[in-house]
Design a protein around this motif. Structure first.
Motif, short mmCIF file in Angstrom:
data_model
loop_
_atom_site.label_atom_id
_atom_site.label_comp_id
_atom_site.label_asym_id
_atom_site.label_seq_id
_atom_site.Cartn_x
_atom_site.Cartn_y
_atom_site.Cartn_z
N VAL A 152 40.92 36.53 38.34
CA VAL A 152 40.32 37.19 37.18
C VAL A 152 38.82 37.39 37.39
CG1 VAL A 152 39.95 37.03 34.68
CG2 VAL A 152 42.03 36.08 35.69
N VAL A 153 38.37 38.62 37.09
CA VAL A 153 36.94 38.93 37.16
C VAL A 153 36.51 39.37 35.76
CG1 VAL A 153 35.15 40.33 38.25
CG2 VAL A 153 37.23 39.74 39.54
N VAL A 154 35.50 38.71 35.21
CA VAL A 154 34.98 39.05 33.88
C VAL A 154 33.73 39.91 34.07
CG1 VAL A 154 34.10 38.17 31.69
CG2 VAL A 154 35.84 36.87 32.95
N LEU A 155 33.76 41.11 33.48
CA LEU A 155 32.67 42.08 33.61
C LEU A 155 32.23 42.56 32.23
CD1 LEU A 155 34.28 43.99 36.59
CD2 LEU A 155 32.18 42.64 36.71
N GLU A 156 31.25 43.44 32.21
CA GLU A 156 30.65 43.89 30.95
C GLU A 156 31.32 45.11 30.32
OE1 GLU A 156 28.16 42.32 29.26
OE2 GLU A 156 28.30 40.76 30.78
N ASP B 156 43.69 33.28 47.73
CA ASP B 156 42.42 32.89 48.35
C ASP B 156 41.70 34.08 48.98
OD1 ASP B 156 42.96 30.31 47.54
OD2 ASP B 156 43.64 29.63 49.51
N LYS B 157 42.44 34.97 49.66
CA LYS B 157 41.83 36.17 50.24
C LYS B 157 41.23 37.06 49.16
CE LYS B 157 44.85 36.61 54.26
NZ LYS B 157 45.99 37.35 54.81
N LEU B 158 42.01 37.30 48.10
CA LEU B 158 41.51 38.15 47.01
C LEU B 158 40.29 37.52 46.35
CD1 LEU B 158 44.60 39.53 45.05
CD2 LEU B 158 42.65 40.84 45.88
N TYR B 159 40.37 36.23 46.09
CA TYR B 159 39.26 35.54 45.43
C TYR B 159 37.97 35.71 46.23
CZ TYR B 159 36.37 31.82 43.51
OH TYR B 159 35.33 31.12 42.96
N ARG C 11 33.11 41.87 23.81
CA ARG C 11 31.94 42.33 24.56
C ARG C 11 32.26 42.47 26.05
NH1 ARG C 11 28.29 40.20 27.58
NH2 ARG C 11 28.96 38.07 27.29
N THR C 12 33.17 41.64 26.56
CA THR C 12 33.48 41.67 27.99
C THR C 12 34.87 42.25 28.23
OG1 THR C 12 34.33 39.43 27.89
CG2 THR C 12 32.02 39.69 28.53
N LYS C 13 35.09 42.70 29.46
CA LYS C 13 36.39 43.19 29.91
C LYS C 13 36.76 42.38 31.14
CE LYS C 13 36.24 46.44 26.84
NZ LYS C 13 36.85 46.18 25.56
N VAL C 14 38.05 42.30 31.42
CA VAL C 14 38.49 41.55 32.59
C VAL C 14 39.33 42.42 33.51
CG1 VAL C 14 38.43 39.30 31.45
CG2 VAL C 14 40.54 40.62 31.46
N VAL C 15 39.28 42.09 34.80
CA VAL C 15 40.17 42.67 35.78
C VAL C 15 41.06 41.52 36.24
CG1 VAL C 15 40.39 44.00 37.90
CG2 VAL C 15 38.30 44.19 36.54
N VAL C 16 42.36 41.70 36.09
CA VAL C 16 43.32 40.66 36.45
C VAL C 16 44.14 41.14 37.64
CG1 VAL C 16 45.24 39.23 35.64
CG2 VAL C 16 43.47 39.95 34.02
N PHE C 17 44.02 40.43 38.75
CA PHE C 17 44.78 40.75 39.97
C PHE C 17 45.96 39.80 40.07
CE2 PHE C 17 40.58 42.32 40.74
CZ PHE C 17 40.74 43.44 41.55
N SER D 50 37.39 33.84 38.78
CA SER D 50 38.16 32.60 38.78
C SER D 50 39.62 32.93 39.08
CB SER D 50 38.04 31.90 37.42
OG SER D 50 38.59 32.71 36.40
N TYR D 51 40.42 31.91 39.19
CA TYR D 51 41.86 32.13 39.33
C TYR D 51 42.61 31.04 38.59
CZ TYR D 51 41.48 28.79 43.24
OH TYR D 51 41.21 27.71 44.02
N HIS D 52 43.87 31.33 38.28
CA HIS D 52 44.74 30.36 37.64
C HIS D 52 46.18 30.77 37.90
CE1 HIS D 52 45.64 33.26 34.42
NE2 HIS D 52 44.35 33.48 34.33
N ARG D 53 47.09 29.89 37.58
CA ARG D 53 48.50 30.22 37.73
C ARG D 53 48.85 31.30 36.71
NH1 ARG D 53 51.05 26.98 41.25
NH2 ARG D 53 50.21 24.90 41.55
N GLY D 54 49.84 32.11 37.04
CA GLY D 54 50.25 33.19 36.15
C GLY D 54 50.64 32.68 34.77
#
Length: 195
Positions: free
Chosen positions: A68-72, A121-124, A106-112, A141-145
């Motif tokens: 997960v990437v948190v952006l503006e 690990d490669k994506l992170y 206020r923020t948006k996320v990209v979830v891979f 960050s990352y977490h389990r689905g």
């Protein structure tokens, strides 16, 4: 070099809450995962909770990962994907979604979505570098689905096992209701009307 394709709805209507992306122009895997992976996984949890089990077999949720990437903004999400696309040299599967459940956030996320720890690990690693170029204050960050669904029942995903004891049984009714609304709300409404 891989190409990342964004669901065309993003370009026609910016009010879409979630926008899918994938390295296939027809978003085949993303669409297929919904019914071949996600729905059965969540249904598995629902059925075990409904049966009153105190220990739940996590099934695919145990080996499914989200980076997960948190952006503006939505624009920053698209910029992140464009930057990542330039750097994809290894054959690494890229698919997921971006946006927010709450359009007023206020923020948006990209979830891979990542299948397995190696891909995670490669994506992170790649996303930490890309996100830093797009927005130095971006969080990666990352977490389990489905951690947001399972977390209430099982606690911290970092200590989950393939079969996990329910740590918060009082959360079960709310989780069942949430799953029913996501997967079965039409059926339940019909059952309630017939009672």
């Amino acid at each position: 070099m891989s190409k990342i394709f964004i669901d065309k709805r993003y370009f026609t209507d910016h009010k879409v809450k979630w926008v899918s992306f994938e390295d296939n122009p027809r978003l085949k895997e993303t669409k297929g995962d919904i019914y071949s992976r996600c729905v059965p996984c969540i249904t598995n949890l629902y059925e075990q909770l409904k049966q009153g089990k105190e220990e739940v077999r996590l099934g695919p949720a145990f080996s499914c990962w989200k980076v997960v990437v948190v952006l503006e903004s939505m624009d920053e999400c698209v910029d992140l994907l464009a930057d990542l696309e330039k750097r994809l040299v290894d054959p690494i599967k890229v698919k997921g979604r971006f946006g927010s459940v709450d359009e007023n956030k206020r923020t948006k996320v990209v979830v891979f979505n990542a299948a397995g720890e190696s891909q995670r690990d490669k994506l992170y690693e790649m996303l930490v570098a890309c996100a830093g170029r797009i927005n130095p204050s971006a969080e990666v960050s990352y977490h389990r689905g489905c951690a947001e669904l399972y977390h209430e029942l099982f606690g911290d995903w970092k200590v989950w096992k393939a079969e996990e004891a329910i740590r918060k049984p009082e959360a079960v009714p709310a989780i069942l209701d949430r799953i029913r609304k996501v997967l079965f709300w039409e059926k339940d409404r019909g059952e309630q009307e017939n009672s």
